[in-house]
Every structure is written in C-alpha cells, then in structure tokens.
Scaffold this active site. Structure first.
Site, short mmCIF file in Angstrom:
data_model
loop_
_atom_site.label_atom_id
_atom_site.label_comp_id
_atom_site.label_asym_id
_atom_site.label_seq_id
_atom_site.Cartn_x
_atom_site.Cartn_y
_atom_site.Cartn_z
N GLY A 28 -35.65 9.74 -10.24
CA GLY A 28 -36.74 10.27 -11.06
C GLY A 28 -36.20 11.13 -12.18
O GLY A 28 -35.01 11.06 -12.51
N ASN A 29 -37.03 11.94 -12.78
CA ASN A 29 -36.57 12.88 -13.80
C ASN A 29 -37.45 14.12 -13.78
O ASN A 29 -38.36 14.22 -12.96
CB ASN A 29 -36.53 12.21 -15.18
CG ASN A 29 -37.89 11.70 -15.59
OD1 ASN A 29 -38.82 12.47 -15.74
ND2 ASN A 29 -38.02 10.38 -15.72
#
Ligand code: PMT
Length: 401
Positions: free
Chosen positions: A211-212
């Site tokens: 993810g980020n």
C-alpha cells in the site's frame, strides 16, 4: 453554523468504547448543542446514567418506562432530534437496526426517527470483518445512514486491527460537516464529478498487502467542495478512515487498483469532470498466497506485475469529460508532471511534491502547481479544503474557455 442550537440524540450500545462517549457529549454541549442520551440495557455495564446525564444535563433513558411510572416516549425523542448518532454501535445493535428487531428503547427510537442517522461501529476485528457485519453496514448505508468507519489499532481483546470506534473528534467532525454543508455557490449544479481518492491495497496473502501513505484527505476535500458547488459527486476511495456526510456524494469504497478501475468505469461515461487524486499502487503481487506466508527463510521474493493505469485508461476513453490527474513527485517534478499530462491525455494536472514541507500524503495541508498544456499556476501551502477550492476554481475557469 456547526452544531450550535442543534438537537442531538446519542444512542449508546454495550461496548467498551462507550467510555469515549463522554467526550463526544461534552464537546457537543460546549458548542451549544442540546444532547439527549439513550442507552441499550447492556450499555449500562460500561457507563453510568449518572455520568452521561451530568454531562448532557438531561435524564438518560434505557427503558420505555421510568421508575416513577412515566413513559419515555421513543417517538417524541426521535422526532425531537435533528440528528441521531448510534455510538458505539455494536454488531448486535447494528443487526437489530437494519433488520427492525425492535426489542429495546434504542431500536424503537431509531425506527421512529426521521432525521439523519450516523453510525459509529465498534467491535472486535473478526466481528467487524464478518460478512454479516459488512452486509449490515451496507444495508445501513443503503438506508441513507452515514457510517463513520471503525479505526485500526489495539482492541479490547488485545488483538490489533480494525474495529475501534472512531475517535469522538472524528464523530463530532462528521456531524459538524453535515450541518455545515449548506453551501450557496452552486456553480457546478447539473454536473457530475467523478473523484478517486486514497491508496489502493494489493494483497500479498490474507494478512499482508502493498500500500502507500495516502489518507484520502485530498480526495475527500475535493468531493466535499464539488458537492458544495452543487455537483453530483461519485467518490471512489481506496481504504481510508475519511468519512463524508453529504447526500450529494455517492461514496464507493474499494480496495485494489483493479477494483478501483472497475468502479471508475461504471461511472466514467456519465461524468462531466473526473479528478484522479488516488495514489494507485503501480504494481501488485502476481500471485496472492491463499494462506499466511510463513517466515521460514531469511529472504522472500514476491513477483510483482504492473497494475492497470486507471487514469491513462480514462484518458484513452475520454469523450466529453474534463480530465484532471495528480502527479506526486520527488524529483524532476515539473518535467514529470507535464509528461503525465501528455501521456495520459489529461486536460490538467495537479503537481504536489514530497520535497515541499506540508505537502502530499497524510498532512491536512498541501502545496500544488497546476499545469495545462498552455498554463502554469503555483499556489501557496494551504489546507487541503482550500487546495480543493483552488483546483475546482481552476477547472471551472478552464470550462468557461
Ligand atoms: O490522500 P492524501 O494523504 O490526502 O494525499 C494526497 C495525495 C498525495 C495522494 C494526492 O495529492 C496525490 O498526489 N495523488 C496522486 C498520487 C499518485 O499516485 O501520483 P502518480 O504521480 O504516481 O500518478 C499520476 C496519476 O495517475 C494520479 O492521478 C494517479 O491517480 C493516477 N494513477 C497512477 C497509477 C495507476 N496505476 N493508476 C492511476 O490512475
């Protein structure tokens, strides 16, 4: 505006998060709201009527009848309220609400209410992930209720995951935003604005993902602003704890880039303006392990494959839409942003650089530059709400040309 002078009905059900309700009540009362609290019988195991009535300055009810023989009219309380908040909302209370199992004062009051209803679920992580809870939350959303999603963190069970009731400030903000959303400038009336927001999560195995750091704040601010200007907004968000309480915003929550792509193209054809503020993962694991990957070896190799480029596909399929992309850069910012404007067939791109303090992920602020093929405009560091205003002002000016 805000909650001053508003009548707020708070229904507390039996979860440990009930202890946080005191802060919510105190905040509302301080801001000039009138607060009426009701509880399920189980809630009394967690908090006392005395503490809640001291803060709300009104008697707190759990039964249809008080000890002195008076009837506590659920109908009267329901019709009195400008807004009803069910917090914490346990899996049990949620299920009873959506299926009309009217066996206590809270449910009877809820079923008599004509006002907007906010639900702040709180339960253990497996209960929150259970298909029945997901289905019940979806039903509640379909009934037009506002869900304030549970947050992630340590739970009363000692497990860590999503299930904690949203913090009182988050619940208060959701309700205040609702009362504040009476805008006057209807410059986007009749337009449909499609916005992507937040990160995407790409599963590695049942417990891990790539993810980020996107929080969704930028996209949600854009959605609020576009709705305030009278647009119908389709907001497609990756996993995010942001909430939006606005009847003109249709929120669709997705997880992965592929899901986001599919959802975007359900609505793209009918959009007049599309704004891609999501931080989409460029790569996803080629295979998703069915079971949790064990840490047997010193190193682990995961083969990644390219995700679809949602914005590029939107650019390729563009007919009448005004298409706005974002560029999040760390070097050669302007050059890269202009490259994306061309490659993705955009009408406009919003550049934010992680080299600017207060810009980009998570912050409540952002600092942007906007590019079209012929123009460039630089803006100061501002709140994301104000940045959303700048972006939509710019879009509207372009549409007038
Ligand atoms: O959510 P916040 O915490 O408020 O943070 C806001 C933000 C920093 C995420 C936002 O302002 C932002 O910059 N969003 C775009 C982030 C990004 O992915 O930039 P990019 O330069 O990698 O991508 C360029 C554009 O292509 C973006 O519009 C992106 O949505 C889109 N894209 C990228 C990859 C992909 N596979 N599909 C896409 O649609």
């Amino acid at each position: 505006m805000g909650v001053s002078g508003k009548k707020i009905l708070i229904a507390v059900s039996g979860g440990i998060a009930a202890y946080k309700i005191h802060f919510l009540i105190r905040g509302f009362v301080k801001k000039g709201a009138e607060v009426q609290v009701i509880m399920t019988p189980d809630a009394e195991h967690f908090v006392t009527k005395l503490s809640l009535s001291t803060l709300s300055k009104k008697p707190v009810y759990t039964d249809f009848y008080s000890d002195n023989g008076t009837w506590n009219s659920h109908v009267e309380m329901a019709l009195w309220a400008d807004v009803m908040i069910v917090a914490p909302c346990t899996a049990n209370t949620l299920a009873k609400m959506v299926h009309g199992m009217c066996d206590n004062l809270v449910i009877a009051t809820y079923m008599s209410a004509k006002c907007p209803v906010f639900i702040a679920p709180a339960m253990d992580l497996d209960m929150y992930q259970h298909p029945s809870t997901k289905q019940n939350l979806k039903l509640a959303e379909d009934y037009g209720h506002f869900i304030i999603p549970a947050e992630s963190g340590e739970l009363a069970s000692g497990l860590i995951g999503q299930g904690r009731m949203a913090e009182p400030e988050t619940i208060a903000k959701a309700v205040e935003d609702f009362f504040n959303s009476g805008h006057t400038n209807k410059s986007l009336e009749g337009k449909t604005v499609l916005i992507t927001a937040g990160p995407t999560y790409e599963a590695i195995d049942p417990v891990r993902f790539i993810g980020n750091h996107s929080s969704g704040k930028m996209g949600f601010s854009l959605a609020e602003e576009a709705s305030g200007r009278g647009a119908k907004v389709i907001l497609i968000s990756g996993p995010s704890s942001q909430v939006i309480n606005d009847k003109n915003v249709e929120l669709h929550r997705v997880t992965s880039a592929k899901e986001m792509l599919a959802k975007v193209f359900e609505f793209y054809e009918n959009a007049d303006i599309a704004i891609a503020s999501a931080a989409v993962a460029d790569y996803a694991p080629k295979e998703v392990a069915k079971e949790k990957i064990k840490k047997n070896d010193d190193s682990l190799t995961i083969e990644l494959i390219k995700n679809p480029d949602i914005l590029k596909t939107m650019g390729e399929k563009k007919s009448h839409q005004f298409l706005v992309g974002f560029a999040l850069e760390t070097q050669n910012e302007e050059e890269n942003a202009k490259g994306k404007l061309e490659k993705k067939n955009l009408d406009m791109i919003v550049l934010n650089s992680l080299r600017d303090e207060g810009a980009g992920f998570k912050n409540d602020t952002n600092k942007i530059k906007i590019f079209t093929r012929t123009e460039k405009k630089e803006f100061a560091l501002k709140s994301k709400d104000d940045v959303a205003k700048d972006i939509l002002n710019f879009v509207e000016n372009q549409l007038l040309k």
